[in-house]
Motif scaffolding. Structure first.
Motif, PDB file in Angstrom:
ATOM      1  N   SER A 171      36.554  48.959  31.686  1.00 42.17           N
ATOM      2  CA  SER A 171      37.870  49.260  32.215  1.00 42.17           C
ATOM      3  C   SER A 171      38.330  50.625  31.706  1.00 42.17           C
ATOM      4  O   SER A 171      38.199  50.928  30.523  1.00 42.17           O
ATOM      5  CB  SER A 171      38.869  48.196  31.773  1.00 42.17           C
TER       6      SER A 171
ATOM      7  N   TYR B  58      41.306  51.471  31.436  1.00 43.85           N
ATOM      8  CA  TYR B  58      42.602  51.270  30.780  1.00 43.85           C
ATOM      9  C   TYR B  58      42.477  50.613  29.411  1.00 43.85           C
ATOM     10  O   TYR B  58      43.468  50.397  28.746  1.00 43.85           O
ATOM     11  CB  TYR B  58      43.508  50.408  31.655  1.00 43.85           C
TER      12      TYR B  58
ATOM     13  N   CYS C 169      29.849  43.449  39.316  1.00 39.70           N
ATOM     14  CA  CYS C 169      30.071  42.915  40.665  1.00 39.70           C
ATOM     15  C   CYS C 169      28.731  42.635  41.336  1.00 39.70           C
ATOM     16  O   CYS C 169      27.783  43.397  41.186  1.00 39.70           O
ATOM     17  CB  CYS C 169      30.838  43.928  41.505  1.00 39.70           C
TER      18      CYS C 169
ATOM     19  N   TRP D   5      39.110  38.078  43.075  1.00 41.03           N
ATOM     20  CA  TRP D   5      39.227  39.340  42.322  1.00 41.03           C
ATOM     21  C   TRP D   5      40.033  40.355  43.129  1.00 41.03           C
ATOM     22  O   TRP D   5      40.905  41.023  42.597  1.00 41.03           O
ATOM     23  CB  TRP D   5      37.845  39.862  41.993  1.00 41.03           C
ATOM     24  N   ARG D   6      39.742  40.460  44.435  1.00 41.01           N
ATOM     25  CA  ARG D   6      40.489  41.394  45.274  1.00 41.01           C
ATOM     26  C   ARG D   6      41.965  41.015  45.308  1.00 41.01           C
ATOM     27  O   ARG D   6      42.840  41.883  45.267  1.00 41.01           O
ATOM     28  CB  ARG D   6      39.908  41.433  46.684  1.00 41.01           C
TER      29      ARG D   6
ATOM     30  N   LEU E 261      43.683  39.421  42.966  1.00 36.79           N
ATOM     31  CA  LEU E 261      44.261  39.752  41.662  1.00 36.79           C
ATOM     32  C   LEU E 261      44.548  41.247  41.581  1.00 36.79           C
ATOM     33  O   LEU E 261      45.637  41.653  41.162  1.00 36.79           O
ATOM     34  CB  LEU E 261      43.325  39.330  40.533  1.00 36.79           C
ATOM     35  N   ARG E 262      43.599  42.058  41.981  1.00 38.08           N
ATOM     36  CA  ARG E 262      43.800  43.518  41.944  1.00 38.08           C
ATOM     37  C   ARG E 262      44.969  43.939  42.820  1.00 38.08           C
ATOM     38  O   ARG E 262      45.784  44.773  42.432  1.00 38.08           O
ATOM     39  CB  ARG E 262      42.525  44.239  42.366  1.00 38.08           C
ATOM     40  N   ALA E 263      45.072  43.357  43.995  1.00 37.36           N
ATOM     41  CA  ALA E 263      46.174  43.694  44.901  1.00 37.36           C
ATOM     42  C   ALA E 263      47.508  43.281  44.290  1.00 37.36           C
ATOM     43  O   ALA E 263      48.494  44.033  44.358  1.00 37.36           O
ATOM     44  CB  ALA E 263      45.983  43.009  46.252  1.00 37.36           C
TER      45      ALA E 263
ATOM     46  N   LEU F  89      48.236  42.990  41.085  1.00 35.07           N
ATOM     47  CA  LEU F  89      48.538  43.852  39.942  1.00 35.07           C
ATOM     48  C   LEU F  89      49.010  45.239  40.373  1.00 35.07           C
ATOM     49  O   LEU F  89      49.822  45.859  39.695  1.00 35.07           O
ATOM     50  CB  LEU F  89      47.306  43.983  39.046  1.00 35.07           C
ATOM     51  N   ARG F  90      48.502  45.695  41.496  1.00 36.81           N
ATOM     52  CA  ARG F  90      48.908  47.006  41.995  1.00 36.81           C
ATOM     53  C   ARG F  90      50.305  46.959  42.614  1.00 36.81           C
ATOM     54  O   ARG F  90      50.947  47.987  42.770  1.00 36.81           O
ATOM     55  CB  ARG F  90      47.910  47.524  43.010  1.00 36.81           C
TER      56      ARG F  90
END
Length: 64
Positions: free
Chosen positions: A14, A16, A30, A55-56, A58-60, A62-63
């Motif tokens: 990551s 971050y 992945c 996963w997609r 979760l990412r969406a 968080l964004r």
């Protein structure tokens, strides 16, 4: 599941995690319709695998 169950996995850290470079990172691999996460401090330890669609999502989320 262990790292041995994922031969040839390409792990990414990551961007971050741990700006000080102390190795405190989450790593992601992945493939095969799933995403696997591990703690970089313990790469031989437990893994968390989730479906790629989750996963997609979760990412969406968080964004925002």
């Amino acid at each position: 599941m262990s790292e041995q169950d994922l031969p040839g996995s390409a792990w990414r850290r990551s961007s971050y995690s741990d700006a000080q470079g102390n190795g405190n990172c989450v790593e992601v691999s992945c493939g095969a319709g799933a995403v696997t996460l591990r703690d970089s401090k313990d790469p031989g330890g437990g893994l968390l695998t989730v479906p790629a669609e989750a996963w997609r999502g979760l990412r969406a989320a968080l964004r925002g």
